[in-house]
Write an enzyme that holds these catalytic residues in place. Structure first.
Site, mmCIF file in Angstrom:
data_model
loop_
_atom_site.group_PDB
_atom_site.id
_atom_site.type_symbol
_atom_site.label_atom_id
_atom_site.label_comp_id
_atom_site.label_asym_id
_atom_site.label_seq_id
_atom_site.Cartn_x
_atom_site.Cartn_y
_atom_site.Cartn_z
ATOM 1 N N LYS A 93 136.030 32.207 46.852
ATOM 2 C CA LYS A 93 136.360 30.949 47.125
ATOM 3 C C LYS A 93 137.348 30.692 45.989
ATOM 4 C CE LYS A 93 132.989 30.310 50.732
ATOM 5 N NZ LYS A 93 131.897 31.632 50.308
ATOM 6 N N GLU A 115 134.378 20.370 54.252
ATOM 7 C CA GLU A 115 133.553 20.886 54.297
ATOM 8 C C GLU A 115 132.553 22.130 53.369
ATOM 9 O OE1 GLU A 115 136.178 22.806 54.986
ATOM 10 O OE2 GLU A 115 134.774 25.193 55.238
ATOM 11 N N SER A 384 132.198 40.164 46.780
ATOM 12 C CA SER A 384 133.092 38.881 46.865
ATOM 13 C C SER A 384 132.921 38.574 45.553
ATOM 14 C CB SER A 384 132.771 38.262 48.416
ATOM 15 O OG SER A 384 131.355 38.821 48.907
HETATM 16 C C1 PLP Z 1 130.951 31.673 51.277
HETATM 17 C C2 PLP Z 1 131.233 33.456 50.716
HETATM 18 C C3 PLP Z 1 131.074 34.310 51.933
HETATM 19 C C4 PLP Z 1 131.925 34.365 52.949
HETATM 20 O O1 PLP Z 1 132.967 33.606 53.689
HETATM 21 P P1 PLP Z 1 134.168 34.906 53.673
HETATM 22 O O2 PLP Z 1 134.612 33.575 54.107
HETATM 23 O O3 PLP Z 1 133.582 35.435 55.253
HETATM 24 O O4 PLP Z 1 134.364 35.606 53.006
HETATM 25 C C5 PLP Z 1 131.317 36.367 51.358
HETATM 26 N N1 PLP Z 1 131.128 36.680 50.230
HETATM 27 C C6 PLP Z 1 130.467 35.405 49.365
HETATM 28 C C7 PLP Z 1 130.042 35.359 47.750
HETATM 29 C C8 PLP Z 1 130.811 33.516 49.763
HETATM 30 O O5 PLP Z 1 130.190 32.776 49.095
#
Ligand code: PLP
Length: 419
Positions: A93, A115, A384
């Protein structure tokens, strides 16, 4: 393939998805944002400044790790992981948020609003605002404020004001609506830092651009490590920003298959999931400023969604994915809460990795498919985020009795809401 070449279609549309569906009063602000974004995108010094900021502040480039133990245990494809979990604040993020911070500076604005659902995006935005010296207000549903105390604590201590939204179901969707109202009232000095590749144009394109750094790095790194491109790339899909980020490294490679992994929650047919495309449960609609597939009923009211991973728990999907899915360019699968639990256990025990519950959805599908692939084939998974934030959820989920209680309570809640 350049999905952002609008010369033959309507600007901001991917097939019939995307667009700008906002009250008239916001059009001037969106136009101003679009003009500034176009300038930044065309300016190589902007991108350089962005990359340097992430290198010096967030630890980029994040590495690519070969999972030798897991690959051997599964007996099929070689599994590699892009480690966006190693970013500052614990996920991808920060890529988007820092990019929008730089853009906000160019816009000459000094206040940011955002948000947040689980609080990860709010946490990253508060971090960025502290670094850049912006005033910061975070809108969060009152229900989420209550269940995500640690993130609220950090946001407030980073200097942000957290507003607990009391409207509607008091969750993410209501926080977005309240944030929009703030933007309308304060657009002269305020930038809205949207957290994923959704919302009105240019947000899907802009967030995708900032997240493309994941795919650009991963492509070079994997070529360096193996001399080859991956056969398949897996990423979890909430709003769809980390997935479009890594996929952009490979969109023009016809031999690389791209797989988006959605939240299967309690499974197909349960109505308690967020698998908009994989379960074919969603329909096309317009909400929150854009057109895409939403989980909604026949009257166009948005459904309740559920996932063990709060970051995947959203009614809509990146409009670019709605298009790429219809084009057969991206395949969508879903992982249930139960499968996520098992895959997380396996990752921890065989590799010492603690992926976020969101990211573990991508591991589920990859682990499921790897054994039927050849040993010389390559899988790339986007991790992610890291699982530290999930410690209490994971502790409950891995305790079998607590897990059964949780599932029963959810099912009861669903039955009551239906009656
Ligand atoms: C917020 C989040 C997501 C989901 O958001 P995307 O916009 O689909 O990437 C995925 N993995 C993590 C670790 C997150 O914090």
């Amino acid at each position: 393939m350049d999905i952002f070449d609008f010369s033959e279609g309507r600007e901001g549309y991917y097939g019939e998805y995307g667009g700008v569906f906002l009250p008239e009063i916001l059009h001037a602000t969106i136009e101003e944002l679009l003009a500034c974004f176009r300038q930044c995108k065309a300016d190589p010094t902007f991108w350089r400044e962005y990359v340097e900021l992430l290198q010096n502040y967030s630890g980029r480039p994040t590495p690519v790790t070969h999972l030798a133990n897991l690959s051997q245990q599964l007996g099929g494809a070689q599994i590699y992981v892009k480690r966006d979990d190693l970013n500052h604040t614990g996920s991808h993020k920060i890529n988007n948020v820092m990019g929008q911070g730089l853009l906000c500076k160019r816009l000459g604005k000094r206040r940011v609003i955002a948000e947040t659902g689980a609080g990860q995006h709010g946490f990253a935005t508060a971090t960025m605002a502290a670094r850049f010296g912006f005033d910061c207000k975070i809108y969060m549903g009152a229900v989420d404020v209550a269940r995500q105390r640690p993130n609220v604590f950090w946001m407030e201590n980073l200097g942000a004001e957290v507003i607990a939204v009391q409207d509607g179901q008091r969750t993410l969707k209501d926080a977005i609506n309240e944030c929009m109202r703030d933007w309308v009232a304060n657009m002269d000095d305020t930038h809205y830092v949207l957290g994923t590749a959704c919302g009105p144009h240019p947000f899907p394109e802009m967030v995708s651009w900032f997240q493309s750094i994941i795919g650009l790095e991963a492509r070079e790194q994997l070529l360096g490590l193996t001399g080859k491109l991956p056969d398949r790339v897996y990423a979890c899909v909430g709003g769809g920003s980390n997935a479009i980020g890594i996929f952009q490294g490979f969109l023009s490679d016809d031999n690389v298959e791209l797989i988006g992994c959605e939240a299967g929650g309690l499974g197909a047919g349960s109505n308690l999931h967020a698998a908009r495309l994989a379960y074919n449960d969603a329909s096309v609609g317009v909400a929150q400023g854009f057109k895409t597939y939403f989980l909604q009923n026949d009257q166009g009211n948005m459904n309740e969604t559920h996932s063990i991973a709060a970051g995947l728990d959203y009614i809509g999907v990146n409009p670019i994915f709605s298009y790429l899915w219809e084009q057969g360019k991206v395949r969508f699968e879903a992982a249930t809460d139960e499968q996520v639990k098992d895959a997380l256990r396996l990752c921890m025990r065989t590799e010492g990795l603690i992926p976020a519950l969101e990211s573990t959805h991508a591991f589920v599908t990859a682990i499921d498919e790897a054994p039927s692939m050849g040993r010389d084939e390559i899988i790339l998974i986007n991790q992610s985020g890291r699982g530290d934030k999930d410690i209490f959820t994971i502790a409950d989920a891995l305790d079998d009795q607590k897990w059964k209680d949780f599932i029963c309570a959810k099912a009861d809640q669903y039955r009551q809401e239906k009656n």
